[in-house]
Design a protein around this motif. Structure first.
Motif, PDB file in Angstrom:
ATOM      1  N   PHE A  60       0.707  -1.064   0.094  1.00  0.00           N
ATOM      2  CA  PHE A  60      -0.086  -0.121  -0.054  1.00  0.00           C
ATOM      3  C   PHE A  60       0.979   1.273   0.026  1.00  0.00           C
ATOM      4  O   PHE A  60       1.796   1.391   0.698  1.00  0.00           O
ATOM      5  N   LEU A  62       0.430   5.265   1.081  1.00  0.00           N
ATOM      6  CA  LEU A  62      -0.220   6.001   2.129  1.00  0.00           C
ATOM      7  C   LEU A  62      -0.257   7.413   1.948  1.00  0.00           C
ATOM      8  O   LEU A  62       0.531   8.028   1.292  1.00  0.00           O
ATOM      9  N   VAL A  79      -5.138   4.757   2.394  1.00  0.00           N
ATOM     10  CA  VAL A  79      -3.961   3.686   1.752  1.00  0.00           C
ATOM     11  C   VAL A  79      -4.646   3.461   0.490  1.00  0.00           C
ATOM     12  O   VAL A  79      -5.968   3.213   0.208  1.00  0.00           O
TER      13      VAL A  79
END
Length: 410
Positions: A60, A62, A79
């Motif tokens: 992910f 962010l 995310v």
């Protein structure tokens, strides 16, 4: 210093290396084929939609949530799954990005300072983990349970696809040589042979990128494919816009006064000179192994127990005191003034000359038998009772005064 990671031309290696690479050279693509490969690869690396569950481990990107409202409804993180057009959130909905109220780094054993640094610069990191939900007074809210953390560079905007690049071990005497392999993150296994990774303009010192290429986890980069040229012709390369190296737990002092215990998933590892923390000498927190190889190389743990090898000791949360099995410890003295009583599963065994501890003569703690053979060989216990044999007396926690029934001495 060059900031392009490529195979170095080593003409001095001569014909031996030429023979080693001859099999690869015959499979090198022609110039026209490289153009076609580039076009195909560019299509393969485009973000796409997939229907993977939210609980599936993923990488992910962010960004911090700067909205102003009551926490934890705001103030967490957004995310977004890499290489994907959308992300399936913890509540099952699909969105371009998902809100999580918290990042759970507990599985990594990081220090509080490390966690604070990562949370302070979410745009500069890449995390692998699973989206979960946690009940709050506002209902269930998302949490990212982190299993890997990768550090990028401040102020760098990653563009292109996210790939894992590794050194494939191929060595050639000229370039371009397809010495590396690239894999697209969060997708089906697809290994792409490439000749170099250009990290120019990313950070002041790319030596950490060079080192990470040789590690099993490789180097994570964001970038786009390109064609590189050299004496051997043309081949595919990666023009990186950003690269990431793994974040590992810092050594934290433990096992001494005034410091907290190690975090979950770690244990206090004492060096030899610390003598298992005796005399207040510290150790350092180290990750607790999750798996160990079945090799018999016994060690003595700091808890006085023998383990099959050092890994099994560490997996039990115990540091190693010495190689080889533990030496039998001297039994504790008992039955005399000022001495501690024996443990519940022990009894005070008096030698013949101690006269059951009369006149303050000590005995030594011995384990109580759990089972005894049914043989009638009566003894008189130090409690004045007759027992069927000495084992039965010891099982009752009583030392033997003399052989034979107590009544026989009267």
């Amino acid at each position: 210093m060059t900031t392009t990671l490529r195979t170095t031309s080593l003409l001095a290696t001569g014909l031996a290396l030429l023979a080693a690479c001859s099999g690869e050279a015959s499979s090198e693509p022609a110039d026209g084929d490289v153009d076609q490969q580039l076009e195909a690869l560019q299509q393969q690396l485009l973000p796409r939609e997939t229907d993977s569950p939210s609980s599936s481990p993923s990488y992910f990107e962010l960004r911090r949530d700067v909205r102003r409202c009551a926490a934890p409804l705001c103030g967490g993180f957004f995310v977004q799954r890499v290489n994907r057009l959308s992300t399936r959130c913890a509540d099952g909905t699909r969105s371009a990005e998902c809100y999580v109220m918290d990042l759970d780094f507990s599985a990594l054993g990081l220090s509080d300072e490390q966690v604070a640094r990562l949370e302070a610069t979410p745009e500069d990191i890449l995390l692998r983990g699973e989206l979960g939900a946690e009940d709050t007074t506002f209902g269930a809210l998302g949490v990212l349970n982190v299993s890997e953390a990768w550090q990028g560079h401040a102020g760098v905007d990653p563009t292109g696809a996210f790939l894992r690049v590794k050194n494939s071990g191929i060595v050639c005497i000229t370039s371009p040589c397809q010495s590396f392999s690239a894999e697209l993150l969060d997708t089906l296994p697809l290994s792409i042979p490439i000749a170099e990774v250009d990290v120019s303009g990313i950070g002041d010192d790319p030596s950490d990128a060079f080192a990470q290429l040789n590690e099993p986890d490789g180097l994570i980069v964001a970038g786009r494919p390109e064609i590189v040229s050299g004496p051997a012709g043309r081949a595919l390369g990666i023009d990186a816009s950003e690269y990431y190296v793994p974040v590992v737990a810092e050594s934290t002092i433990c096992g001494t006064r005034g410091v907290p215990p190690c975090a979950d998933g770690s244990f206090c590892d004492f060096p030899a000179e610390s003598d298992c923390g005796r005399a207040d000498r510290p150790g350092v927190c180290a990750p607790t192994p999750e798996q160990c190889i079945e090799i018999f190389a016994p060690v003595c743990g700091c808890d006085g127990q023998t383990y099959d090898n050092a890994c099994f000791a560490n997996a039990a949360g115990v540091s190693v005191e010495s190689e080889g099995p533990c030496e039998p410890s001297e039994p504790a003295a008992c039955g005399s003034r000022g001495l501690e009583p024996c443990a519940d599963d022990e009894f005070c065994a008096f030698p013949d000359g101690a006269d059951c501890g009369r006149a303050d003569a000590p005995g030594s703690c011995a384990p109580r038998p759990e089972a005894c053979i049914l043989i009638f060989d009566p003894v008189c216990g130090c409690d004045g009772q007759t027992y069927g044999n000495s084992c039965q007396a010891a099982s009752a926690g009583v030392s033997v005064d003399f052989d034979g029934a107590c009544e026989d001495a009267k």
